[in-house]
Structures are given as C-alpha cells and as structure tokens.
Scaffold this active site. Structure first.
Site, mmCIF file in Angstrom:
data_model
loop_
_atom_site.group_PDB
_atom_site.id
_atom_site.type_symbol
_atom_site.label_atom_id
_atom_site.label_comp_id
_atom_site.label_asym_id
_atom_site.label_seq_id
_atom_site.Cartn_x
_atom_site.Cartn_y
_atom_site.Cartn_z
ATOM 1 N N HIS A 67 0.848 -1.195 0.000
ATOM 2 C CA HIS A 67 0.000 0.000 0.000
ATOM 3 C C HIS A 67 0.881 1.241 0.000
ATOM 4 O O HIS A 67 1.383 1.665 1.056
ATOM 5 C CB HIS A 67 -0.905 -0.015 1.236
ATOM 6 C CG HIS A 67 -2.001 1.005 1.195
ATOM 7 N ND1 HIS A 67 -3.202 0.819 1.816
ATOM 8 C CD2 HIS A 67 -2.074 2.218 0.618
ATOM 9 C CE1 HIS A 67 -3.972 1.888 1.616
ATOM 10 N NE2 HIS A 67 -3.298 2.748 0.888
ATOM 11 N N HIS A 69 1.880 5.195 -2.261
ATOM 12 C CA HIS A 69 1.518 6.214 -3.258
ATOM 13 C C HIS A 69 2.805 6.755 -3.859
ATOM 14 O O HIS A 69 3.604 7.366 -3.143
ATOM 15 C CB HIS A 69 0.731 7.348 -2.590
ATOM 16 C CG HIS A 69 -0.549 6.884 -1.961
ATOM 17 N ND1 HIS A 69 -1.742 6.860 -2.626
ATOM 18 C CD2 HIS A 69 -0.800 6.369 -0.721
ATOM 19 C CE1 HIS A 69 -2.694 6.386 -1.830
ATOM 20 N NE2 HIS A 69 -2.145 6.070 -0.662
ATOM 21 N N LEU A 70 3.008 6.510 -5.131
ATOM 22 C CA LEU A 70 4.227 7.007 -5.790
ATOM 23 C C LEU A 70 3.956 8.320 -6.535
ATOM 24 O O LEU A 70 4.882 8.961 -7.014
ATOM 25 C CB LEU A 70 4.807 5.952 -6.732
ATOM 26 C CG LEU A 70 5.293 4.653 -6.053
ATOM 27 C CD1 LEU A 70 5.837 3.675 -7.090
ATOM 28 C CD2 LEU A 70 6.355 4.934 -4.995
ATOM 29 N N ARG A 71 2.680 8.673 -6.639
ATOM 30 C CA ARG A 71 2.243 9.991 -7.141
ATOM 31 C C ARG A 71 2.489 10.266 -8.627
ATOM 32 O O ARG A 71 2.146 11.337 -9.098
ATOM 33 C CB ARG A 71 2.889 11.128 -6.339
ATOM 34 C CG ARG A 71 2.704 11.046 -4.845
ATOM 35 C CD ARG A 71 1.263 11.182 -4.448
ATOM 36 N NE ARG A 71 1.093 11.388 -3.007
ATOM 37 C CZ ARG A 71 0.013 11.041 -2.346
ATOM 38 N NH1 ARG A 71 -0.998 10.438 -2.957
ATOM 39 N NH2 ARG A 71 -0.089 11.263 -1.056
ATOM 40 N N ASN A 101 -4.498 6.545 -7.271
ATOM 41 C CA ASN A 101 -4.959 7.954 -7.213
ATOM 42 C C ASN A 101 -3.930 8.933 -7.756
ATOM 43 O O ASN A 101 -3.469 9.840 -7.069
ATOM 44 C CB ASN A 101 -5.406 8.334 -5.786
ATOM 45 C CG ASN A 101 -4.312 8.192 -4.745
ATOM 46 O OD1 ASN A 101 -3.355 7.455 -4.937
ATOM 47 N ND2 ASN A 101 -4.436 8.899 -3.646
ATOM 48 N N ASP A 159 -8.973 3.191 -3.345
ATOM 49 C CA ASP A 159 -8.168 3.863 -2.323
ATOM 50 C C ASP A 159 -9.008 4.804 -1.457
ATOM 51 O O ASP A 159 -10.056 4.407 -0.968
ATOM 52 C CB ASP A 159 -6.984 4.575 -2.993
ATOM 53 C CG ASP A 159 -5.992 5.074 -1.959
ATOM 54 O OD1 ASP A 159 -5.518 4.239 -1.190
ATOM 55 O OD2 ASP A 159 -5.741 6.291 -1.890
ATOM 56 N N HIS A 239 -5.306 -0.518 5.902
ATOM 57 C CA HIS A 239 -4.978 0.301 7.084
ATOM 58 C C HIS A 239 -6.005 0.268 8.236
ATOM 59 O O HIS A 239 -6.659 1.270 8.535
ATOM 60 C CB HIS A 239 -4.693 1.742 6.692
ATOM 61 C CG HIS A 239 -5.593 2.372 5.662
ATOM 62 N ND1 HIS A 239 -6.950 2.301 5.704
ATOM 63 C CD2 HIS A 239 -5.293 3.104 4.556
ATOM 64 C CE1 HIS A 239 -7.457 2.963 4.681
ATOM 65 N NE2 HIS A 239 -6.471 3.448 3.965
ATOM 66 N N ASP A 312 1.341 2.587 3.640
ATOM 67 C CA ASP A 312 0.472 3.657 3.131
ATOM 68 C C ASP A 312 1.307 4.927 2.946
ATOM 69 O O ASP A 312 0.862 6.040 3.258
ATOM 70 C CB ASP A 312 -0.729 3.910 4.052
ATOM 71 C CG ASP A 312 -1.785 4.797 3.363
ATOM 72 O OD1 ASP A 312 -1.630 5.099 2.167
ATOM 73 O OD2 ASP A 312 -2.765 5.173 4.030
ATOM 74 N N HIS A 316 3.499 14.159 0.710
ATOM 75 C CA HIS A 316 2.885 15.420 0.285
ATOM 76 C C HIS A 316 3.946 16.510 0.325
ATOM 77 O O HIS A 316 4.916 16.428 1.095
ATOM 78 C CB HIS A 316 1.726 15.805 1.213
ATOM 79 C CG HIS A 316 0.528 14.934 1.057
ATOM 80 N ND1 HIS A 316 -0.258 14.933 -0.073
ATOM 81 C CD2 HIS A 316 0.003 13.982 1.880
ATOM 82 C CE1 HIS A 316 -1.234 14.052 0.060
ATOM 83 N NE2 HIS A 316 -1.094 13.446 1.236
HETATM 84 O O1 DOR Z 1 -3.813 9.568 4.536
HETATM 85 C C1 DOR Z 1 -4.078 9.183 3.402
HETATM 86 N N1 DOR Z 1 -3.399 9.626 2.343
HETATM 87 N N2 DOR Z 1 -5.097 8.329 3.230
HETATM 88 C C2 DOR Z 1 -5.545 8.010 2.007
HETATM 89 O O2 DOR Z 1 -6.459 7.261 1.913
HETATM 90 C C3 DOR Z 1 -4.948 8.592 0.801
HETATM 91 C C4 DOR Z 1 -3.574 9.030 1.065
HETATM 92 C C5 DOR Z 1 -3.027 9.930 -0.008
HETATM 93 O O3 DOR Z 1 -3.174 9.618 -1.202
HETATM 94 O O4 DOR Z 1 -2.418 10.937 0.325
#
Ligand code: DOR
Length: 435
Positions: A67, A69-71, A101, A159, A239, A312, A316
């Site tokens: 789980h 996120h590589l963005r 996402n 997601d 999660h 997860d 950001h």
């Molecule tokens: O905290 C989170 N960030 N929960 C999510 O479900 C998505 C993720 C994100 O993509 O930043």
C-alpha cells in the site's frame, strides 16, 4: 562470467522455509543460489566473490509493501517513481504496490503501462501497480479490470475514495474473482466522516476540529466483510486503525471468511495525541486513534487477525502540509521509518522476527500472488539486512522521499535497515541520504 556474491554469517530469517538461524547466502546473477546454515555442510569460501559481512545482523526477504503512493503520473511535486522507489530501498523495501490515485487515475491499461515503463527505466525496486475499481475512482462504473490485470495490475482499489454504493462493491468483488485478485478496501463511510480531519473525541473538541468517528471505519469493515462472504470475492481491508475493525475481522476469520487485513506502523505506534499543536504531519486518513485502538491493533497483529504491515506511504509537498489543519492533505511519508517502527514490535515482544517477516514480506506476496517475500533458491535476490540494536534518529530532512511529512521527526528508534539488495543490486541504506 557469472556474478556471485556472498552474505556471510548473518542471522537469516525466512519463514517461507522455516529458517531462523546463522548462515550464509550465495547470490548468483541476481538470484538466490543457496543458503548454507551454520553447522550444515562445508563453510562457504568467500575469497573470490564480493562479500557482505552480516555478522550480528538480521538477513531476511526485502519488504513487500502492498500500500503506497508514488504519485506519478500527475503529482510529481509530491513524489516520483524514481524518488519513491529509492526511498523504499532506503527503508529495506524491495517491492511496492502503488495506489491508483494519480492524475490521470490508473483506471486503464495505458496508465498501468506508463507506470511499469517508468519503474523499469528509473525505479530502484520492483513496482506493482494497483488499478482503480471504478472509472476515475468515481464509484459509478466498474473500470476495465481485465485489461489492467493483463497489463500487470496485481490488485484493485479505489483507495481513499471508498465505494459507497454497496451494490457496486458487490459487483466489484464478484468481477475480481474472474482474475483471482484482491479488492483492497479503504473502509470509510463518507457520510460519517464528512468534514472530519482527526479522530472524533475529547481532543478533537478541545482543538476545535471536526472529528472522524471510529464508526466510519467499523461500519464499512462490517459491510465489506458481509459482501465478501456473500460473493466469495477476495477482500483485503486496508490500514486497520480501530479496535472495532480488529474485532470484526477476527470474528469474520473465525467464521472462515475469505478476507485479509493490513495495518500501518503509525496505527500501532502513535495515538491522536500526535496531532496536538495542529501538527499536520500527523494528519492521516484513517486518523490516528486512541491508546486502546493502538493496543487492539497490536493484539490483532499478534494473534494473526491482521495479516500484513504496509506503509500507506503518502508523500505530500511541505507547502501543502503548511495549510491549516483541516485544509492540509492527509498522509504520512512512511517508507523510511516503517522497518524501524516495525522492529520495535520485536523489541516489545509483540512479534517474533519470523512473524514480522511474514507480515512484511511473505504474506503480502502471497496475497498478491507474486513470487516475492522468500529467500528460496531461484528467487530474485531481494533482501533486507538490518541492525536490530542500532539507534536511528528520524530526520525528515534526510529522507530520500520528496515527502518529509512524518509525525516521527526527532524520534529515536532502535533498529534500522543497513543494506538492501534488490535483484542482486546492493544499496547501503546508511549512505542513501536525501535532502
Ligand atoms: O492519509 C491518506 N493519504 N489516506 C488516504 O487514503 C490517501 C492518502 C493519499 O493519497 O495521500
């Protein structure tokens, strides 16, 4: 000429072969050739090959992080496949599954193919895309799962945009059976969590923030378990953060339901107290909960209710995290602290090292149906080497990940990855320092 390497004298832990002892690993051309345990046969001669002395260190399958996120594509200011996979390797992780996402959403084979090509060209570890269940993650119409599966998706999930329509979720579970892949559910009833930015309770009232009740997670865990039992589809619950979810999953497993569950290091380590001072780096979805939830999650890991640990990893940009608490995006940058936080479970006696390796490598690989999470002869040499006793200070400025958003800044943890090997390529985690 064949390229051979020796990892010498390490404490090898590989639950896939019931191995837990001192020995040597021989790698040939990026694959595991042989494991020789101490006291079994002749000693390995290492003079002519590249040798890593692992005396006093644990050697185990590299983490398979289900789980993340590589963005990329679309949010390269937060992370790229290049930076994300290198950050993963710094954390002892050798395979990552990336959530859909992105922008565009990974809901069709072209995006899946783009991710895989980028990962091949620029990635430091193995990348397995997760496709969206519905087109655009809009929760209206099923995406072309078959084609994405063919292209290389290993699971499907909408997601953080949970499918609120029960009938659609039912069809997704039914449809996914055709491809024998898990449906990963971010369990959140949006009507209960709407407007919330932290756990609902006395602290949210004190801080003047709207809360997200535990019921928002529990209600959806219950619904999805019921739908999994109805359809026989493979449900994987993402999660887990609440005591109630752990209880529901435990009861369902006792009935023999076809479900698996995951939690993340922050849910077994910190409580909602981390958001005091409006610390947006502790804002995550689902939110950090109460001490009794942390304890229930640990208990769930211990008794097997929770099958796996995933990060997860949700990087950001720091400017986004500088917004007011209720406007800042949710997410924790998890790659570079996950193994150290998980090793704390071994120090606390919650898990043995072998159970930990099951949850970080073997079980996720099994759930995904990928040939990873093992040191069996013939497998790719995807290996983590960790020092259980080395103190590690979390310093976000040194993260390789573009996401510096960690609630663990300044924490001193005991235990850290020192070397990661991915398909035979060696990375010294101590020298991988970002900025
Ligand atoms: O905290 C989170 N960030 N929960 C999510 O479900 C998505 C993720 C994100 O993509 O930043």
């Amino acid at each position: 000429m064949r390229k051979t390497m020796l990892i010498k004298n390490g404490h090898i832990v590989d639950p896939s072969q019931d191995i837990d002892g001192i020995g040597d690993i021989i790698i040939e051309d990026g694959k595991i050739k042989e494991i020789k345990l101490k006291g079994q046969g002749s000693k390995t001669k290492g003079q002519e090959m590249e040798t890593i002395d692992a005396s006093g260190l644990y050697v185990f399958p590299g983490l398979v992080d289900m789980h993340t996120h590589l963005r990329e594509p679309g949010f390269e200011h937060k992370e790229t496949i290049k930076t994300g996979t290198l950050a993963a390797v710094r954390g002892g992780i050798t395979s990552v599954c990336c959530m859909p996402n992105t922008n565009p959403v990974n809901d069709n084979r072209t995006v899946t193919e783009f991710i895989l090509r980028k990962a091949f060209d620029e990635g430091s570890c193995n990348v397995y895309p997760i496709g969206a269940i519905t087109k655009g993650q809009k929760g209206e119409e099923l995406a072309e799962m078959g084609m994405m599966r063919e292209e290389g998706c290993v699971a499907f999930s909408d997601d953080g945009m949970p499918i609120m329509n029960g009938s659609l979720m039912r069809r997704a579970l039914e449809y996914s059976k055709t491809f024998n892949v898990p449906i990963i559910s971010h369990c959140e009833d949006l009507s209960l969590s709407e407007g919330g930015s932290m756990n609902e309770g006395a602290l949210s009232t004190q801080l003047g923030l709207r809360g997200i009740p535990y019921a928002s997670e529990d209600v959806m865990v219950a619904r999805d378990i019921i739908l999994a039992e109805l359809t026989g589809g493979r449900l994987h619950i993402a999660h887990v953060s609440t005591e109630g979810s752990v209880r529901l999953i435990r009861q369902a497993k006792e009935r023999g339901a076809n479900i698996t569950a995951e939690t993340c290091p922050h849910y077994f380590t910190v409580t909602e107290d981390a958001v005091k001072g409006y610390n947006t780096n502790a804002k995550v979805n689902p939110p950090l909960r109460r001490q009794k939830d942390v304890e229930a999650v640990r208990e769930g890991l211990k008794d097997g209710t929770i099958d796996i640990i995933a990060t997860d990893h949700a990087p950001h940009h720091k400017d986004e995290k500088l917004l007011e608490f209720d406007r800042a995006p949710s997410g924790i940058s998890g790659f570079e602290t996950a193994l150290s936080l998980s090793l704390m479970l071994v120090h606390y006696g919650v898990l043995t090292m072998s159970r930990l390796v099951e949850k970080t490598a073997l079980h996720p690989a099994k759930i995904l149906g990928i040939d990873k999470g093992t040191l069996k002869a013939g497998s790719d040499a995807d290996i983590a080497i960790a020092d259980m006793n080395k103190e590690f200070k979390v310093e976000q400025d040194k993260f390789i990940s573009k996401g510096k958003n960690t609630p663990f800044e300044g924490w001193k943890l005991k235990g850290m990855p020192v070397i990661t090997i991915c398909k035979g390529k060696v990375y010294d985690c101590r020298k991988l320092i970002g900025g």
